[in-house]
Design an enzyme around this catalytic site. Structure first.
Site, PDB file in Angstrom:
ATOM      1  N   ASP A  93      -2.250  11.658   2.501  1.00 36.10           N
ATOM      2  CA  ASP A  93      -2.290  11.438   1.054  1.00 36.10           C
ATOM      3  C   ASP A  93      -3.073  10.149   0.783  1.00 36.10           C
ATOM      4  O   ASP A  93      -2.540   9.063   0.943  1.00 36.10           O
ATOM      5  CB  ASP A  93      -0.864  11.335   0.521  1.00 36.10           C
ATOM      6  CG  ASP A  93      -0.786  11.056  -0.966  1.00 36.10           C
ATOM      7  OD1 ASP A  93      -1.818  11.166  -1.645  1.00 36.10           O
ATOM      8  OD2 ASP A  93       0.317  10.718  -1.438  1.00 36.10           O
ATOM      9  N   GLU A 127      -5.926   5.175  -6.516  1.00 32.72           N
ATOM     10  CA  GLU A 127      -5.132   6.204  -7.182  1.00 32.72           C
ATOM     11  C   GLU A 127      -3.644   5.882  -7.086  1.00 32.72           C
ATOM     12  O   GLU A 127      -2.883   6.153  -8.012  1.00 32.72           O
ATOM     13  CB  GLU A 127      -5.430   7.570  -6.550  1.00 32.72           C
ATOM     14  CG  GLU A 127      -4.708   8.742  -7.211  1.00 32.72           C
ATOM     15  CD  GLU A 127      -3.416   9.108  -6.505  1.00 32.72           C
ATOM     16  OE1 GLU A 127      -2.629   9.876  -7.074  1.00 32.72           O
ATOM     17  OE2 GLU A 127      -3.183   8.607  -5.385  1.00 32.72           O
ATOM     18  N   GLU A 128      -3.229   5.276  -5.964  1.00 35.95           N
ATOM     19  CA  GLU A 128      -1.813   4.976  -5.768  1.00 35.95           C
ATOM     20  C   GLU A 128      -1.330   3.789  -6.595  1.00 35.95           C
ATOM     21  O   GLU A 128      -0.130   3.633  -6.810  1.00 35.95           O
ATOM     22  CB  GLU A 128      -1.533   4.691  -4.288  1.00 35.95           C
ATOM     23  CG  GLU A 128      -1.716   5.889  -3.370  1.00 35.95           C
ATOM     24  CD  GLU A 128      -0.660   6.959  -3.581  1.00 35.95           C
ATOM     25  OE1 GLU A 128       0.305   6.701  -4.324  1.00 35.95           O
ATOM     26  OE2 GLU A 128      -0.811   8.054  -3.018  1.00 35.95           O
ATOM     27  N   ASP A 152      -5.775  16.755  -4.361  1.00 31.05           N
ATOM     28  CA  ASP A 152      -4.735  15.832  -3.910  1.00 31.05           C
ATOM     29  C   ASP A 152      -3.756  16.601  -3.031  1.00 31.05           C
ATOM     30  O   ASP A 152      -4.067  17.698  -2.565  1.00 31.05           O
ATOM     31  CB  ASP A 152      -4.033  15.203  -5.120  1.00 31.05           C
ATOM     32  CG  ASP A 152      -3.516  13.792  -4.832  1.00 31.05           C
ATOM     33  OD1 ASP A 152      -2.688  13.640  -3.915  1.00 31.05           O
ATOM     34  OD2 ASP A 152      -3.937  12.846  -5.527  1.00 31.05           O
ATOM     35  N   HIS A 239       3.947   9.896   1.968  1.00 27.67           N
ATOM     36  CA  HIS A 239       4.089   8.437   1.996  1.00 27.67           C
ATOM     37  C   HIS A 239       4.902   7.984   3.205  1.00 27.67           C
ATOM     38  O   HIS A 239       5.728   7.073   3.106  1.00 27.67           O
ATOM     39  CB  HIS A 239       4.716   7.917   0.702  1.00 27.67           C
ATOM     40  CG  HIS A 239       3.784   7.980  -0.468  1.00 27.67           C
ATOM     41  ND1 HIS A 239       3.925   7.187  -1.583  1.00 27.67           N
ATOM     42  CD2 HIS A 239       2.683   8.729  -0.698  1.00 27.67           C
ATOM     43  CE1 HIS A 239       2.962   7.453  -2.446  1.00 27.67           C
ATOM     44  NE2 HIS A 239       2.199   8.402  -1.919  1.00 27.67           N
TER      45      HIS A 239
END
Length: 273
Positions: A93, A127-128, A152, A239
């Site tokens: 991710d 993006e995070e 994504d 994550h």
């Protein structure tokens, strides 16, 4: 911390501190369980209870290694093949999104038919932590696209202790996940779903009534608005240092993107009717 890390998965991990003079290896430390009181053992770890040990004896030794306040670090974890078509790695991710887009471009490049629309592949950052599109927003502003596809990952629900009523049913090997919701243009979704059916590409649908927590949130509101589609790859253990995806899903997603682009032409209109 940068991004949404679960502190429980960080304890004991090897890391690389991206120092001024190069990468510095270290480990994330925490008080040994033998030294904890019973009440401490029952509590979850918090980031402010952890530290990074690079083996230095004091502050001067740390400085000598080229490490300064604010240096980022990454988990020191490579990719491994699991059984079947599964792989495990850190940062799937969303590095896997960049791979999928590049694979779609490779598919189009290998074909002899001429495209009737131009396609630009973009890999962005933040993006995070950007929350409203990160680097995707200025990219969309500069490119002025007629349509955007965001790639994504999403939660794979084929593991214990996940409420499918909340996030839907999406499994590894089930193909790309197409989003429907406020940030995903309905006409783009319908065309993606139609192309997937015509090409025989397995897929599932995910409801995202509000924010998608992807670059789609920033792109679709850029300038006067951009018709945006969101395609996601099912991902286990998001994550964490060992996220897991299915290689078949990656290639099915790339095939869907390539087939979608092939069908674009000046007559395609995403204006709602």
């Amino acid at each position: 911390q940068i991004g949404g890390w679960d502190p429980q998965v960080l304890v004991g991990q090897r890391v690389l501190v991206l120092g001024r003079d190069g990468d510095v290896p270290g480990v994330i430390g925490k008080k040994a369980i033998h030294l904890m009181q019973a009440e401490e053992r029952r509590k979850s770890s918090r980031v402010n209870q952890l530290w990074v040990d690079v083996g230095a004896e004091d502050r001067d030794a740390v400085v000598a290694l080229g490490v300064r306040v604010g240096d980022p670090m990454v988990i020191s974890q490579g990719m491994v093949r699991l059984a079947g078509e599964l792989i495990a790695s850190r940062a799937i991710d969303d590095r896997i999104g960049a791979f999928v887009v590049l694979e779609a471009i490779r598919i189009l490049e290998r074909e002899s038919s001429e495209l009737l629309a131009s396609a630009t592949a973009v890999a962005t950052v933040q993006e995070e932590i950007g929350y409203q599109g990160g680097g995707a927003r200025p990219s969309a502003y500069a490119l002025k696209p007629d349509i955007a596809l965001v790639v994504d990952v999403t939660f794979s629900t084929d593991v214990p202790d996940i409420d499918k009523k909340e996030v839907g049913e999406h499994s590894l090997g089930g193909g790309p996940v197409l989003s429907r919701g406020s940030a995903a243009h309905n006409n783009v979704f319908e065309m993606l779903a139609e192309v997937a059916d015509l090409e025989g590409i397995p897929h599932t649908i995910q409801a995202s009534p509000r924010a998608t927590r992807t670059d789609a949130d920033g792109i679709h509101l850029t300038r006067s608005g951009v018709p945006t589609g969101l395609i996601s790859v099912p991902n286990r253990y998001m994550h964490s240092p060992n996220e897991v995806v299915n290689l078949d899903d990656l290639f099915h997603t790339a095939q869907l993107i390539a087939a979608f682009i092939r069908r674009l032409n000046p007559e395609v209109d995403f204006t709602p009717r």
